[in-house]
Design an enzyme around this catalytic site. Structure first.
Site, PDB file in Angstrom:
ATOM      1  N   GLY A  12      36.759  31.523  34.248  1.00  0.00           N
ATOM      2  CA  GLY A  12      37.170  32.650  35.063  1.00  0.00           C
ATOM      3  C   GLY A  12      38.278  32.273  36.028  1.00  0.00           C
ATOM      4  CB  ILE A  14      36.986  31.287  41.400  1.00  0.00           C
ATOM      5  CG1 ILE A  14      37.499  32.452  42.256  1.00  0.00           C
ATOM      6  CG2 ILE A  14      36.547  30.127  42.291  1.00  0.00           C
ATOM      7  CD1 ILE A  14      36.445  33.087  43.149  1.00  0.00           C
ATOM      8  CB  ALA A  85      28.467  32.793  35.243  1.00  0.00           C
ATOM      9  CE1 TYR A 192      29.661  40.453  42.834  1.00  0.00           C
ATOM     10  CE2 TYR A 192      30.551  41.204  44.927  1.00  0.00           C
ATOM     11  CZ  TYR A 192      30.400  40.215  43.974  1.00  0.00           C
ATOM     12  OH  TYR A 192      30.990  38.983  44.165  1.00  0.00           O
TER      13      TYR A 192
END
Length: 384
Positions: A12, A14, A85, A192
């Site tokens: 990803g 980062i 993740a 989230y």
């Protein structure tokens, strides 16, 4: 002695920076577990910028953190886990609830389940968790009447009438923003944010019980080269860039004064890697940000100037349910425990980001689609 570091989500935005930084050091070997989702990597993930940037710097396992057998295998012989993740779209999380819970909560649960079955064979010494400033909700403010307060959020009716400022829950006075410290109250405003807070609680409960050290980082708005240009749910820099390069108008939400604390991805990677062998960071929650707020309209104007775009910047008053007004991190703890201070200014970082974007394929078609999805679910309000 060389230690193996497992980076979940290592392909990803980062994660890729963390992997490259780890690989440059002689005392670590790097293993990556990543599912290469289409939303981030596109339909042909093996050709994506992020995957290509790390494939020669690690042992790569393509797999999902929700797959217990894959996670168990990935943890074999690992000394450290950097858990990145996650599903990350604040707005998207408000209607893809099961998806966000399954990836963010059950994904971390799988790691602990696998470690518990290892028993005495478990080699993991420390887990680093990437959490988010979103767990603070609106964050820390000062009321002229009530002192320091942690407001729950803005009222939809106020925003419908063009009032996007923060008001005290008790006396309704207008509030003044102050930097948010790690001991501030957590009041998640999105699904989230709820899942990130759940991850923090799981880490704080399970790591001590299993004699594993941990550090929890609450990231502010991370940006830089490699940021997904295909994911319309995260990253205003990417969204604005794709529109500006096509000289299309940008509709800026709210009054344009909403602000964020931007920190460059390379600075984030430096702090994360430094924490692996810094005992002072064990058992700590640490903010990672610049400690400075920049408004959305300022960001749009800066990008427009760098690109030389003819796009119009339209402040629309539209808004998304769950978006915060402002948040600025108090970074004292990062400085004291890790000796960490960001090294890349926003102006330099944006200039570098724009140079990178000019060499990439851009596609803004999914952005309008994402807004339509949120509007249909009642999470995005267009002002008439």
């Amino acid at each position: 002695m060389t230690q193996t570091v497992l980076v979940t989500g290592g392909a990803g935005f980062i994660g890729s920076e963390v992997v490259k930084l780890l690989d440059a050091q002689t005392n670590y070997t790097v293993r990556v577990l990543d599912s290469l989702t289409e939303q981030i990597h596109g339909k042909n993930p093996e050709t994506s910028y992020l995957y290509r940037s790390i494939k020669d710097h690690c042992e790569f396992i393509r797999g999902d953190v929700r797959d217990f057998d894959t996670v168990s295998e990935a943890l074999k012989g690992v000394g450290y886990v950097i858990h990145l993740a996650a599903e990350t779209g604040t707005g998207q999380s408000m209607y893809m609830i099961n998806q966000y819970n399954s990836v963010n909560v059950m994904g971390l649960s799988n790691i602990f389940q696998a470690l518990s079955l290892e028993g005495k064979e478990n080699t993991v010494r420390k887990i680093i968790l990437s959490s988010s400033r979103s767990v603070y909700g609106e964050g820390k403010y000062r009321c002229p009447n009530c002192g320091v307060v942690y407001p729950h959020g803005r009222r939809t009716d106020d925003m419908l009438h063009g009032d996007f400022s923060m008001h005290c829950d008790s006396c309704n006075a207008r509030l003044t923003l102050v930097p948010t410290t790690e001991d501030s109250r957590t009041t998640p405003n999105s699904l989230y944010a709820f899942t990130k807070l759940a991850q923090e609680s799981m880490i704080q409960t399970m790591c001590p019980a299993m004699n594993i050290d941990y550090t929890i980082f609450r990231f502010q708005n991370v940006y830089g080269a490699g940021q997904s240009l295909k994911n319309p749910y995260t990253g205003i820099l990417s969204i604005f860039s794709t529109l500006l390069l096509d000289n299309k108008d940008i509709n800026i939400f709210e009054d344009g004064k909403e602000s964020r604390d931007f920190i460059h991805v390379k600075d984030i990677a430096t702090a994360v890697v430094r924490s692996l062998d810094t005992p002072a960071s064990n058992g700590e929650i640490i903010n990672l940000g610049s400690g400075k707020g920049t408004s959305v309209i300022e960001v749009a104007e800066t990008l427009k100037k760098i690109y030389g775009s003819t796009s119009n910047l339209n402040v629309t008053g539209d808004f998304r349910i769950g978006d915060i007004a402002h948040n600025i991190a108090d970074t004292t703890k990062a400085q004291e425990l890790l000796g960490f201070t960001p090294t890349i200014s926003l102006q330099d970082g944006l200039t570098e980001f724009c140079r990178w974007v000019l060499g990439q394929e851009t596609d803004n078609s999914r952005y309008e689609q994402s807004l339509a999805e949120m509007e249909k679910s009642g999470m995005f309000i267009r002002q008439k």
